[in-house]
Design an enzyme around this catalytic site. Structure first.
Site, short mmCIF file in Angstrom:
data_model
loop_
_atom_site.label_atom_id
_atom_site.label_comp_id
_atom_site.label_asym_id
_atom_site.label_seq_id
_atom_site.Cartn_x
_atom_site.Cartn_y
_atom_site.Cartn_z
N LEU A 94 38.04 19.46 52.70
CA LEU A 94 37.92 18.21 53.47
C LEU A 94 36.62 17.52 53.05
O LEU A 94 35.59 18.17 52.88
CB LEU A 94 37.88 18.52 54.97
CG LEU A 94 39.16 19.06 55.60
CD1 LEU A 94 38.95 19.26 57.09
CD2 LEU A 94 40.34 18.13 55.34
N ASN A 108 37.96 26.30 61.58
CA ASN A 108 38.57 27.02 60.46
C ASN A 108 38.53 28.52 60.71
O ASN A 108 37.63 29.04 61.37
CB ASN A 108 37.80 26.71 59.16
CG ASN A 108 38.42 27.40 57.94
OD1 ASN A 108 39.62 27.34 57.73
ND2 ASN A 108 37.58 28.08 57.17
N HIS A 110 38.27 32.10 58.74
CA HIS A 110 37.95 32.66 57.43
C HIS A 110 38.07 34.18 57.53
O HIS A 110 37.55 34.78 58.49
CB HIS A 110 36.53 32.25 57.00
CG HIS A 110 36.16 32.79 55.66
ND1 HIS A 110 36.63 32.24 54.48
CD2 HIS A 110 35.40 33.86 55.31
CE1 HIS A 110 36.16 32.94 53.46
NE2 HIS A 110 35.41 33.93 53.93
N ASP A 151 32.62 26.92 54.49
CA ASP A 151 32.40 28.06 55.41
C ASP A 151 31.00 28.05 56.01
O ASP A 151 30.47 29.09 56.41
CB ASP A 151 32.66 29.40 54.69
CG ASP A 151 34.06 29.46 54.12
OD1 ASP A 151 34.22 29.99 53.00
OD2 ASP A 151 34.99 28.95 54.77
N GLU A 181 42.37 37.83 62.91
CA GLU A 181 42.64 36.39 62.79
C GLU A 181 43.57 35.88 63.89
O GLU A 181 43.26 34.86 64.55
CB GLU A 181 43.27 36.09 61.43
CG GLU A 181 42.35 36.38 60.26
CD GLU A 181 43.01 36.09 58.92
OE1 GLU A 181 43.75 35.10 58.83
OE2 GLU A 181 42.76 36.84 57.98
C1 GRF Z 1 44.78 34.14 55.49
O1 GRF Z 1 44.10 35.14 54.74
C2 GRF Z 1 43.77 33.34 56.28
O2 GRF Z 1 42.65 34.11 56.66
C3 GRF Z 1 43.32 32.33 55.30
O3 GRF Z 1 44.52 31.94 54.63
C4 GRF Z 1 45.38 33.10 54.52
C5 GRF Z 1 46.81 32.75 54.84
O4 GRF Z 1 46.89 32.25 56.14
N1 GRF Z 1 42.64 31.25 55.98
P1 GRF Z 1 48.32 31.79 56.80
O5 GRF Z 1 49.22 33.00 56.79
O6 GRF Z 1 48.88 30.68 55.93
O7 GRF Z 1 47.95 31.35 58.19
#
Ligand code: GRF
Length: 208
Positions: A94, A108, A110, A151, A181
């Site tokens: 972005l 976000n 990470h 990040d 996550e």
């Molecule tokens: C994951 O490793 C997430 O941590 C990173 O992108 C990868 C895929 O994420 N940000 P998703 O399954 O598309 O949500």
């Protein structure tokens, strides 16, 4: 009720965690109103359609100039009246146009404990390869605000995950997704919508 736009690029498991959390009433004072993908065919779009959420594709590769891409994204965000933008597996960068318009309103996820294994070029499986390469015993995930430093925005929530003997990057990625996550992203989104995150400089105080 705050309006949430989710930006995606891939499989959308983090989006699915948000959709499921909203359905379970775990996102207080917020609702997902739009999912915007940076590439056609992202499975995250199917997940959104199955949940009855409006979708759009703003394909990064359709724009020569990054500023034009940013402007196209911003116009989609304005159209849906987004109060909060969530990057969930979003792999494009972005720029100033979007970030300045949504200061401390872009979140976000990470897949490491920032400041470890983050920054330019550290995303997806590569993050876990780096953690295994370094031999750390604990990794995890971080939810943070987005600023112009990759990040680099204020950290909101983190959750640690143990690395086990024999872990491959793929096995580790799955454990970090499942155990960290998919838990802390919906939690952070709910805290934001409840007004429980206070930003001071480049850190946050999160009400319990
Ligand atoms: C994951 O490793 C997430 O941590 C990173 O992108 C990868 C895929 O994420 N940000 P998703 O399954 O598309 O949500």
């Amino acid at each position: 009720m705050l309006k949430i736009a989710v930006l995606v690029s891939g499989g959308g498991t983090n989006l699915q965690a948000l959709i499921d959390a909203e359905k379970a009433g775990k996102i207080k004072n917020g609702t997902i109103v739009k999912v915007i993908a940076s590439k056609d065919g992202a499975y995250a779009l199917t997940r959104a359609e199955n949940a009855g959420i409006e979708t759009a594709v703003v394909a990064r590769k359709s724009f020569e100039n990054p500023d034009d891409y940013d402007k196209a994204l911003l116009s989609e965000l304005k159209k849906c009246g987004a109060d909060l933008v969530v990057l969930a597996g979003f792999l494009s960068i972005l720029g100033e146009t979007v970030i300045s318009e949504y200061e401390n309103k872009i979140i976000n996820i990470h897949p490491s404990l920032i400041p470890s294994f983050c920054g330019n070029g550290c995303y997806g499986l590569k993050v876990h390869e780096m953690a295994l390469e370094k031999g750390v015993k604990v990794t995890g995930a971080t939810v943070h605000f987005v600023n112009l430093i990759p990040d680099g925005g204020a950290i909101i929530l983190q959750k640690a995950v143990e690395i086990k003997n024999g872990d491959t990057p793929e096995v580790l990625q799955r454990r970090v997704m499942e155990n960290a996550e998919w838990e802390i992203l919906p939690k952070a989104v709910s805290l934001f919508c409840e007004g429980k995150i206070k930003v001071t400089g480049n850190t946050t105080v999160v009400e319990d």
